[in-house]
Design a protein around this motif. Structure first.
Motif, short mmCIF file in Angstrom:
data_model
loop_
_atom_site.label_atom_id
_atom_site.label_comp_id
_atom_site.label_asym_id
_atom_site.label_seq_id
_atom_site.Cartn_x
_atom_site.Cartn_y
_atom_site.Cartn_z
N GLU A 4 0.82 -1.22 0.00
CA GLU A 4 0.00 0.00 0.00
C GLU A 4 0.85 1.27 0.00
N ASP A 5 2.08 1.17 0.56
CA ASP A 5 2.93 2.36 0.63
C ASP A 5 4.01 2.39 -0.45
N PRO A 18 5.75 3.67 -3.57
CA PRO A 18 5.65 4.93 -4.33
C PRO A 18 4.96 4.71 -5.67
N ASP A 19 4.07 5.61 -6.05
CA ASP A 19 3.28 5.47 -7.27
C ASP A 19 4.15 5.22 -8.50
N PHE A 52 10.62 3.32 1.14
CA PHE A 52 10.26 1.95 0.77
C PHE A 52 11.58 1.21 0.58
N GLN A 67 10.40 10.23 -7.27
CA GLN A 67 10.20 9.36 -6.11
C GLN A 67 11.36 8.37 -6.04
N GLU A 93 10.87 6.14 6.56
CA GLU A 93 9.75 6.33 5.63
C GLU A 93 10.02 5.77 4.24
N LYS A 104 1.18 -1.44 -6.47
CA LYS A 104 0.63 -0.52 -5.50
C LYS A 104 -0.75 -0.99 -5.05
N HIS A 151 10.42 -3.80 3.58
CA HIS A 151 9.27 -4.33 2.85
C HIS A 151 9.58 -5.67 2.18
#
Length: 410
Positions: A151-152, A154-155, A309, A276, A307, A403, A332
Protein backbone atom coordinates in the motif's frame (compact mmCIF):
# COMPACT_ATOMS: atom_id res chain seq x y z
CA UNK A 1 41.57 -41.41 9.50
CA UNK A 2 38.87 -42.85 11.78
CA UNK A 3 36.05 -41.36 9.70
CA UNK A 4 37.58 -42.83 6.53
CA UNK A 5 37.63 -46.29 8.16
CA UNK A 6 34.01 -45.94 9.31
CA UNK A 7 32.99 -44.76 5.86
CA UNK A 8 34.84 -47.70 4.26
CA UNK A 9 33.03 -50.21 6.48
CA UNK A 10 29.65 -48.67 5.64
CA UNK A 11 30.47 -48.63 1.92
CA UNK A 12 31.52 -52.29 1.94
CA UNK A 13 28.40 -53.28 3.91
CA UNK A 14 26.11 -51.45 1.48
CA UNK A 15 27.92 -52.82 -1.56
CA UNK A 16 27.70 -56.43 -0.34
CA UNK A 17 23.95 -56.15 0.14
CA UNK A 18 23.57 -54.53 -3.24
CA UNK A 19 25.55 -57.33 -4.82
CA UNK A 20 23.36 -59.94 -3.10
CA UNK A 21 20.25 -58.31 -4.57
CA UNK A 22 21.78 -58.32 -8.05
CA UNK A 23 22.94 -61.93 -7.70
CA UNK A 24 19.50 -63.11 -6.56
CA UNK A 25 17.61 -61.18 -9.24
CA UNK A 26 19.58 -62.45 -12.23
CA UNK A 27 21.88 -65.28 -13.27
CA UNK A 28 23.77 -63.16 -15.81
CA UNK A 29 27.34 -63.20 -14.53
CA UNK A 30 28.44 -60.22 -16.61
CA UNK A 31 26.02 -58.11 -14.53
CA UNK A 32 27.79 -59.26 -11.37
CA UNK A 33 31.13 -58.18 -12.77
CA UNK A 34 29.67 -54.87 -13.93
CA UNK A 35 28.28 -54.14 -10.47
CA UNK A 36 31.60 -54.90 -8.79
CA UNK A 37 33.49 -52.84 -11.37
CA UNK A 38 31.21 -49.84 -10.82
CA UNK A 39 31.56 -50.18 -7.04
CA UNK A 40 35.35 -50.22 -7.26
CA UNK A 41 35.49 -47.40 -9.81
CA UNK A 42 33.21 -45.14 -7.79
CA UNK A 43 35.05 -45.58 -4.49
CA UNK A 44 38.46 -45.57 -6.14
CA UNK A 45 37.82 -42.28 -7.90
CA UNK A 46 36.35 -40.73 -4.76
CA UNK A 47 39.35 -41.71 -2.62
CA UNK A 48 41.78 -40.51 -5.27
CA UNK A 49 40.07 -37.13 -5.63
CA UNK A 50 39.68 -36.45 -1.93
CA UNK A 51 42.85 -38.06 -0.59
CA UNK A 52 45.24 -36.01 -2.71
CA UNK A 53 46.47 -32.66 -1.43
CA UNK A 54 43.72 -30.09 -1.44
CA UNK A 55 43.26 -26.45 -0.49
CA UNK A 56 40.93 -26.82 2.44
CA UNK A 57 37.29 -27.58 1.63
CA UNK A 58 37.65 -26.65 -2.01
CA UNK A 59 35.35 -28.52 -4.39
CA UNK A 60 36.30 -28.32 -8.06
CA UNK A 61 34.17 -29.92 -10.82
CA UNK A 62 36.24 -33.14 -10.80
CA UNK A 63 35.77 -33.65 -7.08
CA UNK A 64 32.11 -32.73 -7.33
CA UNK A 65 31.51 -35.42 -9.93
CA UNK A 66 33.38 -37.96 -7.79
CA UNK A 67 31.07 -37.06 -4.93
CA UNK A 68 28.01 -37.10 -7.21
CA UNK A 69 28.67 -40.60 -8.51
CA UNK A 70 29.34 -41.83 -4.98
CA UNK A 71 26.07 -40.28 -3.80
CA UNK A 72 24.14 -41.92 -6.64
CA UNK A 73 25.67 -45.35 -6.00
CA UNK A 74 25.14 -45.10 -2.25
CA UNK A 75 21.51 -44.02 -2.74
CA UNK A 76 21.00 -47.12 -4.89
CA UNK A 77 22.26 -49.40 -2.13
CA UNK A 78 20.58 -47.38 0.62
CA UNK A 79 17.19 -48.44 -0.74
CA UNK A 80 18.29 -52.05 -1.15
CA UNK A 81 19.79 -52.56 2.32
CA UNK A 82 16.64 -52.23 4.50
CA UNK A 83 14.64 -54.44 2.15
CA UNK A 84 17.29 -57.15 1.95
CA UNK A 85 18.16 -56.84 5.64
CA UNK A 86 14.50 -57.15 6.51
CA UNK A 87 14.26 -60.30 4.42
CA UNK A 88 17.37 -61.71 6.12
CA UNK A 89 15.83 -61.11 9.54
CA UNK A 90 12.70 -62.98 8.46
CA UNK A 91 14.82 -65.79 6.95
CA UNK A 92 16.79 -66.08 10.16
CA UNK A 93 13.63 -66.15 12.28
CA UNK A 94 12.14 -68.88 10.10
CA UNK A 95 15.35 -70.88 10.38
CA UNK A 96 15.37 -70.62 14.16
CA UNK A 97 11.67 -71.51 14.32
CA UNK A 98 12.23 -74.55 12.12
CA UNK A 99 15.13 -75.67 14.31
CA UNK A 100 13.17 -75.29 17.54
CA UNK A 101 9.97 -76.91 16.26
CA UNK A 102 11.30 -79.73 14.08
CA UNK A 103 14.49 -80.21 16.14
CA UNK A 104 16.35 -80.77 12.90
CA UNK A 105 19.47 -78.94 11.73
CA UNK A 106 19.24 -75.21 11.25
CA UNK A 107 18.02 -74.39 7.73
CA UNK A 108 18.15 -70.87 6.31
CA UNK A 109 15.61 -70.32 3.49
CA UNK A 110 16.97 -68.91 0.24
CA UNK A 111 16.46 -65.28 -0.74
CA UNK A 112 13.43 -64.77 -2.92
CA UNK A 113 14.00 -63.48 -6.42
CA UNK A 114 10.98 -61.22 -6.53
CA UNK A 115 12.04 -59.45 -3.30
CA UNK A 116 15.41 -58.64 -4.87
CA UNK A 117 13.73 -57.48 -8.07
CA UNK A 118 11.45 -55.15 -6.10
CA UNK A 119 14.45 -53.80 -4.18
CA UNK A 120 16.39 -53.16 -7.40
CA UNK A 121 13.37 -51.51 -9.02
CA UNK A 122 12.86 -49.13 -6.12
CA UNK A 123 16.60 -48.44 -5.87
CA UNK A 124 16.68 -47.43 -9.53
CA UNK A 125 14.44 -44.42 -8.81
CA UNK A 126 16.87 -42.31 -6.72
CA UNK A 127 19.84 -43.66 -8.67
CA UNK A 128 18.54 -42.56 -12.07
CA UNK A 129 17.15 -39.32 -10.61
CA UNK A 130 20.56 -38.32 -9.26
CA UNK A 131 22.24 -39.20 -12.54
CA UNK A 132 19.64 -37.16 -14.43
CA UNK A 133 20.21 -34.28 -12.05
CA UNK A 134 23.91 -34.37 -12.90
CA UNK A 135 23.33 -34.68 -16.64
CA UNK A 136 20.48 -32.20 -17.19
CA UNK A 137 18.83 -31.06 -14.00
CA UNK A 138 21.59 -28.64 -12.99
CA UNK A 139 20.90 -26.49 -16.08
CA UNK A 140 17.12 -26.86 -16.08
CA UNK A 141 16.61 -23.13 -15.53
CA UNK A 142 13.17 -21.93 -14.44
CA UNK A 143 11.77 -18.41 -14.35
CA UNK A 144 9.56 -17.96 -11.29
CA UNK A 145 7.24 -14.94 -11.29
CA UNK A 146 5.78 -13.31 -8.20
CA UNK A 147 3.60 -10.23 -7.73
CA UNK A 148 3.75 -8.49 -4.36
CA UNK A 149 1.38 -5.71 -3.30
CA UNK A 150 2.31 -2.83 -0.99
CA UNK A 151 0.00 0.00 0.00
CA UNK A 152 2.93 2.36 0.63
CA UNK A 153 4.78 1.63 -2.61
CA UNK A 154 5.65 4.93 -4.33
CA UNK A 155 3.28 5.47 -7.27
CA UNK A 156 6.17 5.74 -9.73
CA UNK A 157 7.22 2.17 -8.91
CA UNK A 158 3.82 0.58 -9.50
CA UNK A 159 4.59 -2.32 -11.85
CA UNK A 160 8.34 -2.16 -11.17
CA UNK A 161 10.06 -5.43 -12.06
CA UNK A 162 13.02 -6.96 -10.24
CA UNK A 163 15.04 -9.93 -11.43
CA UNK A 164 16.85 -11.70 -8.61
CA UNK A 165 19.78 -14.05 -9.14
CA UNK A 166 21.63 -15.84 -6.38
CA UNK A 167 24.35 -18.43 -5.79
CA UNK A 168 26.01 -18.42 -9.20
CA UNK A 169 28.88 -20.63 -7.98
CA UNK A 170 30.81 -20.16 -11.21
CA UNK A 171 33.54 -22.57 -10.12
CA UNK A 172 31.15 -25.46 -10.74
CA UNK A 173 30.12 -24.60 -14.32
CA UNK A 174 31.09 -26.95 -17.14
CA UNK A 175 28.82 -25.96 -20.05
CA UNK A 176 29.23 -22.53 -21.63
CA UNK A 177 26.22 -22.83 -23.94
CA UNK A 178 23.87 -23.59 -21.04
CA UNK A 179 25.10 -20.58 -19.10
CA UNK A 180 24.77 -18.34 -22.15
CA UNK A 181 21.22 -19.60 -22.57
CA UNK A 182 20.47 -18.70 -18.93
CA UNK A 183 21.89 -15.19 -19.38
CA UNK A 184 19.68 -14.71 -22.44
CA UNK A 185 16.73 -15.94 -20.39
CA UNK A 186 17.46 -13.33 -17.73
CA UNK A 187 17.64 -10.55 -20.30
CA UNK A 188 14.38 -11.70 -21.90
CA UNK A 189 12.57 -10.81 -18.66
CA UNK A 190 13.34 -7.13 -19.39
CA UNK A 191 13.21 -6.23 -15.70
CA UNK A 192 13.96 -2.73 -14.45
CA UNK A 193 16.79 -3.88 -12.19
CA UNK A 194 18.87 -7.02 -11.58
CA UNK A 195 19.80 -7.91 -8.00
CA UNK A 196 22.34 -10.62 -7.21
CA UNK A 197 22.32 -11.94 -3.65
CA UNK A 198 25.75 -13.51 -3.23
CA UNK A 199 28.04 -16.50 -3.80
CA UNK A 200 29.45 -15.59 -7.19
CA UNK A 201 32.21 -18.19 -6.76
CA UNK A 202 32.85 -21.37 -4.81
CA UNK A 203 36.15 -20.26 -3.35
CA UNK A 204 38.36 -18.09 -5.57
CA UNK A 205 37.80 -15.02 -7.71
CA UNK A 206 39.65 -16.74 -10.57
CA UNK A 207 36.70 -19.11 -10.97
CA UNK A 208 34.67 -16.25 -12.41
CA UNK A 209 37.29 -15.15 -14.94
CA UNK A 210 36.14 -17.53 -17.74
CA UNK A 211 32.57 -16.28 -17.30
CA UNK A 212 33.29 -12.57 -17.05
CA UNK A 213 32.22 -11.67 -20.59
CA UNK A 214 29.16 -13.92 -20.41
CA UNK A 215 27.81 -12.20 -17.30
CA UNK A 216 28.72 -8.78 -18.65
CA UNK A 217 25.82 -9.31 -21.04
CA UNK A 218 23.27 -9.01 -18.22
CA UNK A 219 21.21 -5.89 -18.83
CA UNK A 220 18.73 -3.83 -16.82
CA UNK A 221 17.91 -0.17 -17.39
CA UNK A 222 18.26 0.78 -13.71
CA UNK A 223 21.44 -1.21 -13.21
CA UNK A 224 22.77 -4.34 -11.56
CA UNK A 225 23.47 -4.57 -7.83
CA UNK A 226 25.03 -7.28 -5.68
CA UNK A 227 26.09 -8.39 -2.20
CA UNK A 228 28.56 -11.01 -0.99
CA UNK A 229 27.75 -14.55 0.09
CA UNK A 230 29.66 -16.78 2.49
CA UNK A 231 31.65 -18.45 -0.31
CA UNK A 232 32.85 -15.14 -1.75
CA UNK A 233 35.23 -14.45 1.15
CA UNK A 234 37.49 -17.44 0.40
CA UNK A 235 37.05 -18.81 3.91
CA UNK A 236 37.13 -22.43 2.74
CA UNK A 237 40.61 -22.25 1.20
CA UNK A 238 43.93 -22.90 2.92
CA UNK A 239 45.60 -19.70 1.72
CA UNK A 240 49.39 -19.45 1.97
CA UNK A 241 49.09 -16.05 3.63
CA UNK A 242 46.44 -13.72 5.01
CA UNK A 243 47.48 -11.24 2.33
CA UNK A 244 46.67 -13.75 -0.42
CA UNK A 245 43.19 -14.27 1.02
CA UNK A 246 42.59 -10.52 1.28
CA UNK A 247 43.79 -10.00 -2.29
CA UNK A 248 41.40 -12.69 -3.53
CA UNK A 249 38.48 -10.76 -2.04
CA UNK A 250 39.68 -7.51 -3.57
CA UNK A 251 40.03 -9.24 -6.93
CA UNK A 252 36.45 -10.49 -6.66
CA UNK A 253 35.19 -7.00 -5.86
CA UNK A 254 37.04 -5.63 -8.89
CA UNK A 255 35.66 -8.43 -11.05
CA UNK A 256 32.09 -7.71 -9.97
CA UNK A 257 32.59 -4.04 -10.84
CA UNK A 258 33.99 -5.00 -14.24
CA UNK A 259 30.93 -7.19 -14.91
CA UNK A 260 28.74 -4.20 -14.10
CA UNK A 261 27.55 -4.94 -10.56
CA UNK A 262 27.37 -2.21 -7.96
CA UNK A 263 28.50 -4.18 -4.91
CA UNK A 264 26.82 -3.07 -1.69
CA UNK A 265 28.99 -3.68 1.37
CA UNK A 266 26.77 -2.73 4.31
CA UNK A 267 25.59 0.21 2.26
CA UNK A 268 22.57 1.53 0.38
CA UNK A 269 21.53 3.15 -2.87
CA UNK A 270 18.42 4.91 -4.08
CA UNK A 271 16.54 3.97 -7.24
CA UNK A 272 14.79 7.12 -8.45
CA UNK A 273 11.87 7.50 -10.80
CA UNK A 274 9.64 10.52 -11.50
CA UNK A 275 10.88 12.31 -8.40
CA UNK A 276 10.20 9.36 -6.11
CA UNK A 277 12.64 6.85 -4.72
CA UNK A 278 13.06 3.31 -3.54
CA UNK A 279 15.84 2.41 -1.06
CA UNK A 280 18.05 -0.53 -1.95
CA UNK A 281 20.02 -1.82 1.04
CA UNK A 282 22.76 -4.45 0.90
CA UNK A 283 24.53 -6.19 3.77
CA UNK A 284 27.54 -8.45 3.75
CA UNK A 285 27.01 -12.09 4.68
CA UNK A 286 25.28 -12.74 8.00
CA UNK A 287 24.31 -16.29 8.84
CA UNK A 288 23.56 -18.58 11.76
CA UNK A 289 25.20 -21.93 12.31
CA UNK A 290 28.84 -20.97 12.09
CA UNK A 291 28.62 -18.85 8.95
CA UNK A 292 30.34 -15.49 8.65
CA UNK A 293 28.61 -12.57 10.34
CA UNK A 294 30.13 -9.63 8.46
CA UNK A 295 26.71 -8.11 7.80
CA UNK A 296 25.98 -4.86 9.64
CA UNK A 297 22.38 -3.82 9.15
CA UNK A 298 22.73 -0.72 11.30
CA UNK A 299 25.59 0.57 9.18
CA UNK A 300 23.81 -0.36 5.94
CA UNK A 301 20.74 1.73 6.82
CA UNK A 302 22.59 4.91 7.82
CA UNK A 303 21.72 6.77 4.59
CA UNK A 304 18.02 5.86 4.47
CA UNK A 305 14.98 6.88 6.53
CA UNK A 306 12.20 4.86 8.16
CA UNK A 307 9.75 6.33 5.63
CA UNK A 308 11.59 4.97 2.60
CA UNK A 309 10.26 1.95 0.77
CA UNK A 310 13.05 -0.56 1.37
CA UNK A 311 14.40 -3.61 -0.41
CA UNK A 312 17.13 -5.46 1.46
CA UNK A 313 19.67 -7.82 -0.10
CA UNK A 314 21.04 -10.32 2.43
CA UNK A 315 22.53 -13.62 1.29
CA UNK A 316 21.55 -15.89 4.18
CA UNK A 317 17.80 -16.11 5.03
CA UNK A 318 18.54 -16.82 8.69
CA UNK A 319 19.39 -13.11 8.92
CA UNK A 320 15.76 -12.20 8.22
CA UNK A 321 14.13 -13.54 11.38
CA UNK A 322 17.18 -12.92 13.55
CA UNK A 323 17.79 -9.24 12.77
CA UNK A 324 15.70 -7.88 9.90
CA UNK A 325 12.12 -8.49 11.03
CA UNK A 326 12.73 -7.22 14.61
CA UNK A 327 14.55 -4.09 13.37
CA UNK A 328 12.87 -0.74 14.01
CA UNK A 329 12.99 -0.03 10.28
CA UNK A 330 10.35 -1.80 8.21
CA UNK A 331 12.02 -3.73 5.38
CA UNK A 332 9.27 -4.33 2.85
CA UNK A 333 11.12 -6.98 0.86
CA UNK A 334 14.25 -8.98 1.65
CA UNK A 335 16.00 -11.00 -1.06
CA UNK A 336 18.14 -13.98 -0.03
CA UNK A 337 19.57 -17.23 -1.37
CA UNK A 338 22.15 -19.54 0.21
CA UNK A 339 20.05 -22.68 0.74
CA UNK A 340 19.95 -23.86 -2.92
CA UNK A 341 16.81 -25.71 -1.81
CA UNK A 342 19.49 -28.33 -1.08
CA UNK A 343 19.35 -28.97 -4.87
CA UNK A 344 17.04 -31.86 -4.06
CA UNK A 345 13.35 -32.08 -3.26
CA UNK A 346 9.82 -32.28 -4.57
CA UNK A 347 7.86 -29.28 -5.80
CA UNK A 348 4.41 -29.37 -7.33
CA UNK A 349 3.02 -25.81 -7.33
CA UNK A 350 -0.11 -25.58 -5.22
CA UNK A 351 0.37 -29.08 -3.85
CA UNK A 352 3.72 -29.75 -2.26
CA UNK A 353 7.04 -28.05 -1.60
CA UNK A 354 9.52 -30.20 0.29
CA UNK A 355 13.25 -30.56 0.70
CA UNK A 356 15.39 -31.89 3.55
CA UNK A 357 16.83 -28.38 3.87
CA UNK A 358 13.57 -27.30 5.55
CA UNK A 359 14.86 -29.00 8.71
CA UNK A 360 17.72 -26.46 8.77
CA UNK A 361 16.07 -23.31 7.41
CA UNK A 362 12.53 -22.18 8.15
CA UNK A 363 12.61 -19.96 5.05
CA UNK A 364 14.31 -22.06 2.39
CA UNK A 365 12.65 -21.39 -0.98
CA UNK A 366 10.12 -18.92 -2.32
CA UNK A 367 8.08 -16.13 -0.71
CA UNK A 368 7.42 -15.85 3.03
CA UNK A 369 5.67 -13.09 4.99
CA UNK A 370 5.85 -11.95 8.58
CA UNK A 371 4.33 -8.81 10.13
CA UNK A 372 3.88 -7.25 6.72
CA UNK A 373 7.46 -7.89 5.63
CA UNK A 374 8.33 -10.29 2.81
CA UNK A 375 11.35 -12.41 2.00
CA UNK A 376 12.11 -14.31 -1.18
CA UNK A 377 14.63 -17.12 -0.90
CA UNK A 378 16.02 -17.84 -4.35
CA UNK A 379 16.83 -21.51 -5.04
CA UNK A 380 20.08 -20.56 -6.73
CA UNK A 381 21.42 -20.16 -10.24
CA UNK A 382 24.30 -22.63 -9.92
CA UNK A 383 25.14 -25.66 -7.82
CA UNK A 384 27.76 -26.79 -5.31
CA UNK A 385 28.91 -30.13 -3.91
CA UNK A 386 26.54 -32.53 -5.66
CA UNK A 387 26.94 -31.45 -9.32
CA UNK A 388 23.27 -31.57 -10.15
CA UNK A 389 19.70 -30.78 -9.16
CA UNK A 390 16.71 -33.05 -8.65
CA UNK A 391 13.27 -31.49 -8.25
CA UNK A 392 14.68 -28.14 -7.07
CA UNK A 393 15.68 -26.47 -10.31
CA UNK A 394 18.01 -23.49 -10.91
CA UNK A 395 16.03 -20.31 -10.51
CA UNK A 396 15.64 -16.90 -12.07
CA UNK A 397 13.21 -14.89 -9.95
CA UNK A 398 11.09 -12.05 -11.34
CA UNK A 399 9.19 -10.00 -8.75
CA UNK A 400 6.71 -7.32 -9.79
CA UNK A 401 5.87 -4.64 -7.25
CA UNK A 402 2.27 -3.41 -7.28
CA UNK A 403 0.63 -0.52 -5.50
CA UNK A 404 -2.31 -1.28 -3.21
CA UNK A 405 -3.78 -4.31 -1.47
CA UNK A 406 -3.47 -7.80 -2.85
CA UNK A 407 -6.64 -9.21 -4.43
CA UNK A 408 -8.68 -11.29 -1.98
CA UNK A 409 -8.42 -14.42 -4.13
CA UNK A 410 -4.64 -14.08 -4.58
Amino acid sequence: MTRWIIFGIIYIFFTIYGFQAVKTATKQQWIYYLYVAVALLVIGNFIYQFAITSEGRVLNPTKSYAFGFLLAFMSFNLVIVPIMLGEDIIRGALGVYDKLVTRESFYLPSRRKFISQIALGLAAIPFTSLLYGMYKGKYNFRVLNYTLHFEDLPDAFDGYRITQLSDIHSGSFDNKKKIEYAIDLVNEQASDVILFTGDMVNNKSSEMEPWRDTFKRLKAKDGKFSVLGNHDYGDYVDWPTAEAKAQNLEDLKTLQKDIGFDLLLNDSRFLEKDGQRLALVGVENWGKGGFKKAGDLQKAKEKITPEDFKILMSHDPSHWEAEVVPDDYHYHLTLSGHTHGMQFGIEIPGWIKWSPVKWRYKQWAGIYEEVGQYINVNRGFGYLGYPGRVGIWPEITVIELKKGKAPQNA
